[in-house]
Write a protein that holds these residues in place. Structure first.
Motif, PDB file in Angstrom:
ATOM      1  N   VAL A   1      71.112 -13.161   8.761  1.00 10.07           N
ATOM      2  CA  VAL A   1      71.754 -12.748   7.567  1.00 10.07           C
ATOM      3  C   VAL A   1      72.524 -11.320   8.059  1.00 10.07           C
ATOM      4  N   LEU A   2      72.066 -10.941   8.988  1.00  4.15           N
ATOM      5  CA  LEU A   2      72.993  -9.534   9.479  1.00  4.15           C
ATOM      6  C   LEU A   2      74.199 -10.191  10.121  1.00  4.15           C
ATOM      7  N   ALA A   3      74.516 -11.127  10.593  1.00  7.14           N
ATOM      8  CA  ALA A   3      75.438 -11.771  11.139  1.00  7.14           C
ATOM      9  C   ALA A   3      76.506 -12.028   9.842  1.00  7.14           C
ATOM     10  N   GLU A   4      75.990 -12.372   8.861  1.00  5.46           N
ATOM     11  CA  GLU A   4      76.873 -12.554   7.912  1.00  5.46           C
ATOM     12  C   GLU A   4      77.247 -11.180   7.031  1.00  5.46           C
ATOM     13  N   THR A   5      76.435 -10.366   7.105  1.00  3.25           N
ATOM     14  CA  THR A   5      76.842  -9.262   6.563  1.00  3.25           C
ATOM     15  C   THR A   5      77.804  -8.281   7.374  1.00  3.25           C
ATOM     16  N   ARG A   6      77.710  -8.685   8.633  1.00  6.97           N
ATOM     17  CA  ARG A   6      78.592  -7.853   9.420  1.00  6.97           C
ATOM     18  C   ARG A   6      80.145  -8.637   9.231  1.00  6.97           C
ATOM     19  N   ARG A   7      79.985  -9.889   9.244  1.00  8.26           N
ATOM     20  CA  ARG A   7      81.072 -10.949   8.902  1.00  8.26           C
ATOM     21  C   ARG A   7      81.906 -10.041   7.527  1.00  8.26           C
ATOM     22  N   ARG A   8      81.099  -9.657   6.650  1.00  4.41           N
ATOM     23  CA  ARG A   8      81.755  -9.188   5.335  1.00  4.41           C
ATOM     24  C   ARG A   8      82.009  -7.714   5.384  1.00  4.41           C
ATOM     25  N   GLY A   9      81.404  -7.177   6.189  1.00  4.70           N
ATOM     26  CA  GLY A   9      81.844  -5.658   6.383  1.00  4.70           C
ATOM     27  C   GLY A   9      80.440  -5.151   5.383  1.00  4.70           C
ATOM     28  N   LEU A  10      79.397  -5.390   5.247  1.00  9.81           N
ATOM     29  CA  LEU A  10      78.586  -4.722   4.528  1.00  9.81           C
ATOM     30  C   LEU A  10      77.446  -3.916   5.165  1.00  9.81           C
ATOM     31  N   GLU A  11      77.196  -2.941   4.548  1.00  5.61           N
ATOM     32  CA  GLU A  11      76.085  -2.118   4.965  1.00  5.61           C
ATOM     33  C   GLU A  11      74.635  -2.742   4.551  1.00  5.61           C
ATOM     34  N   VAL A  12      73.697  -2.592   5.264  1.00 11.05           N
ATOM     35  CA  VAL A  12      72.297  -3.082   4.764  1.00 11.05           C
ATOM     36  C   VAL A  12      71.330  -2.212   5.238  1.00 11.05           C
ATOM     37  N   THR A  13      70.229  -2.289   4.028  1.00  8.09           N
ATOM     38  CA  THR A  13      69.239  -1.409   4.242  1.00  8.09           C
ATOM     39  C   THR A  13      67.795  -2.593   3.979  1.00  8.09           C
ATOM     40  N   PHE A  14      66.776  -2.184   4.480  1.00  9.48           N
ATOM     41  CA  PHE A  14      65.510  -3.007   4.426  1.00  9.48           C
ATOM     42  C   PHE A  14      64.450  -2.667   3.399  1.00  9.48           C
ATOM     43  N   GLN A  15      63.779  -3.475   2.881  1.00 13.44           N
ATOM     44  CA  GLN A  15      62.603  -2.889   2.114  1.00 13.44           C
ATOM     45  C   GLN A  15      61.605  -3.997   2.687  1.00 13.44           C
ATOM     46  N   ILE A  16      60.567  -3.319   3.114  1.00 10.01           N
ATOM     47  CA  ILE A  16      59.471  -4.201   3.923  1.00 10.01           C
ATOM     48  C   ILE A  16      58.589  -4.632   2.780  1.00 10.01           C
ATOM     49  N   ILE A  17      58.119  -5.789   2.829  1.00 13.23           N
ATOM     50  CA  ILE A  17      57.164  -6.201   1.723  1.00 13.23           C
ATOM     51  C   ILE A  17      56.063  -6.786   2.503  1.00 13.23           C
ATOM     52  N   GLU A  18      54.879  -6.921   1.702  1.00 18.07           N
ATOM     53  CA  GLU A  18      53.657  -7.468   2.503  1.00 18.07           C
ATOM     54  C   GLU A  18      53.328  -8.958   1.284  1.00 18.07           C
ATOM     55  N   PRO A  19      53.644 -10.146   1.851  1.00 18.82           N
ATOM     56  CA  PRO A  19      53.550 -11.232   0.958  1.00 18.82           C
ATOM     57  C   PRO A  19      52.134 -11.292   0.920  1.00 18.82           C
ATOM     58  N   ALA A  20      51.575 -11.979  -0.332  1.00 16.87           N
ATOM     59  CA  ALA A  20      50.279 -12.641  -0.360  1.00 16.87           C
ATOM     60  C   ALA A  20      50.225 -13.647   0.699  1.00 16.87           C
ATOM     61  N   PRO A  21      49.017 -13.971   1.130  1.00 14.72           N
ATOM     62  CA  PRO A  21      49.111 -15.208   2.258  1.00 14.72           C
ATOM     63  C   PRO A  21      49.458 -16.268   1.574  1.00 14.72           C
ATOM     64  N   ASP A  22      49.355 -16.637   0.226  1.00 11.82           N
ATOM     65  CA  ASP A  22      49.892 -18.058  -0.049  1.00 11.82           C
ATOM     66  C   ASP A  22      51.334 -17.801  -0.855  1.00 11.82           C
ATOM     67  N   GLY A  23      51.873 -16.709  -0.605  1.00 11.30           N
ATOM     68  CA  GLY A  23      53.104 -16.472  -1.213  1.00 11.30           C
ATOM     69  C   GLY A  23      53.360 -16.223  -2.538  1.00 11.30           C
ATOM     70  N   ASN A  24      52.236 -16.103  -3.221  1.00  9.81           N
ATOM     71  CA  ASN A  24      52.161 -15.694  -4.485  1.00  9.81           C
ATOM     72  C   ASN A  24      52.311 -14.402  -4.958  1.00  9.81           C
ATOM     73  N   GLY A  25      53.178 -13.644  -4.739  1.00  5.56           N
ATOM     74  CA  GLY A  25      53.430 -12.356  -5.042  1.00  5.56           C
ATOM     75  C   GLY A  25      53.553 -11.538  -3.651  1.00  5.56           C
ATOM     76  N   PHE A  26      53.908 -10.225  -3.911  1.00  5.49           N
ATOM     77  CA  PHE A  26      53.946  -9.285  -2.765  1.00  5.49           C
ATOM     78  C   PHE A  26      53.377  -7.895  -3.120  1.00  5.49           C
ATOM     79  N   SER A  27      53.318  -7.053  -2.099  1.00  8.27           N
ATOM     80  CA  SER A  27      53.250  -5.557  -2.581  1.00  8.27           C
ATOM     81  C   SER A  27      54.349  -4.875  -1.385  1.00  8.27           C
ATOM     82  N   VAL A  28      54.361  -3.520  -1.845  1.00  9.27           N
ATOM     83  CA  VAL A  28      55.058  -2.622  -0.995  1.00  9.27           C
ATOM     84  C   VAL A  28      54.575  -1.324  -0.872  1.00  9.27           C
TER      85      VAL A  28
END
Length: 295
Positions: free
Chosen positions: A225-252
């Protein structure tokens, strides 16, 4: 029709007493006084002004009847015309069109007090709050609240014409409120963002008209994804999430937002953050399903 005009009309419809009726009433009045005098030690002489007093009493009775009729009619007239048909100030125009009020936003960056002033002037208890939004969310309702309303009460916001481009002639943010709206309402509506202003909506940066238009970031690695954002000249920030083990939702966890994000981490969503920038929702571990979209 104003109240004085209505009063004059009612007075004209009340017949003036005939001369013989007035004389008869005067006779009854004088007889009553005389009878009272016979029961007293010395009957007083009725003064000449008694006739004028009697005529005044009859006129007062007629006027009282007219005023009573006006008192009944008055609230009906006022209730029918209680709400004006239009109001305008520097920020907004509101007018009644058929069975709804249509508010056209002339200045989307105005003080919200001007919008609320206009709705109050129309007899509507409606609060409007415009929030900066990414391009495709301009005109979308962020949040909507009601109280004291019925099922027939409606309120909403959009761009008119539907799908038009904000800033172009003939394209405007609008709010609609049903004619009989009697409760309280609050509406949060997306507006164009100023340069550098953070968006307040959660959207898909790959949506048509957004910064990553046509690109699907979900499920890819951060490095891809960073390769694509650089190609388009976009800045990027991250939000780190903690997914539920089965992928049913997440927490921050706010305390874990400073962790170093590696290229092998997984991107679960790319959201518009501000003009020229996107936010990537990422986790170090991959799970069976997308915890953000549920797919």
């Amino acid at each position: 029709m104003n109240e004085m005009t209505e009063l004059e009309r009612l007075r004209s419809e009340v017949p003036a007493p005939a001369a013989d009726a007035l004389a008869a009433q005067e006779g009854r009045f004088l007889a009553a006084l005389a009878a009272e005098g016979d029961r007293s030690p010395a009957a007083p002489r009725v003064p000449r002004r008694g006739r004028f007093l009697l005529a005044g009493l009859l006129a007062a009775a007629v006027l009282a009847a007219v005023l009573a009729a006006v008192a009944v009619l008055g609230p009906v007239v006022a209730g029918r015309d209680a709400r004006p048909a239009a109001y305008a100030n520097a920020a907004i125009d509101i007018e009644l069109r058929g069975d709804e009020y249509v508010a056209t936003i002339k200045d989307p960056f105005a003080d919200h007090a001007l919008y609320n002033e206009a709705f109050r002037a129309m007899g509507l208890d409606v609060a409007l709050d415009l929030r900066p939004a990414s391009p495709t969310a301009v005109g979308e309702v962020f949040r909507l609240g009601f109280s004291g309303t019925t099922e027939s009460d409606r309120i909403g916001g959009t761009l008119r014409p539907k799908g038009c481009t904000p800033g172009r002639p003939g394209c405007a943010l609008t709010v609609t409120v049903s004619k009989g709206f009697g409760g309280k309402g609050v509406l949060y509506l997306g507006r164009p963002a100023r340069p550098g202003e953070p968006y307040q909506n959660n959207g898909d940066a790959g949506r048509k008209g957004e910064a990553l238009e046509g690109y699907v970031a979900d499920g890819r690695t951060v490095a891809e994804v960073l390769a694509e954002t650089r190609r388009r000249g976009l800045e990027v920030t991250f939000q780190i999430i903690e997914p539920a083990p089965d992928g049913n939702g997440f927490s921050v966890n706010p305390r874990e937002q400073s962790a170093k994000v590696g290229g092998h981490w997984v991107v679960w969503a790319a959201e518009p953050q501000r003009q020229g920038a996107v936010r990537l929702l990422v986790s170090e571990k991959r799970v069976p399903r997308n915890p953000v979209s549920g797919e």
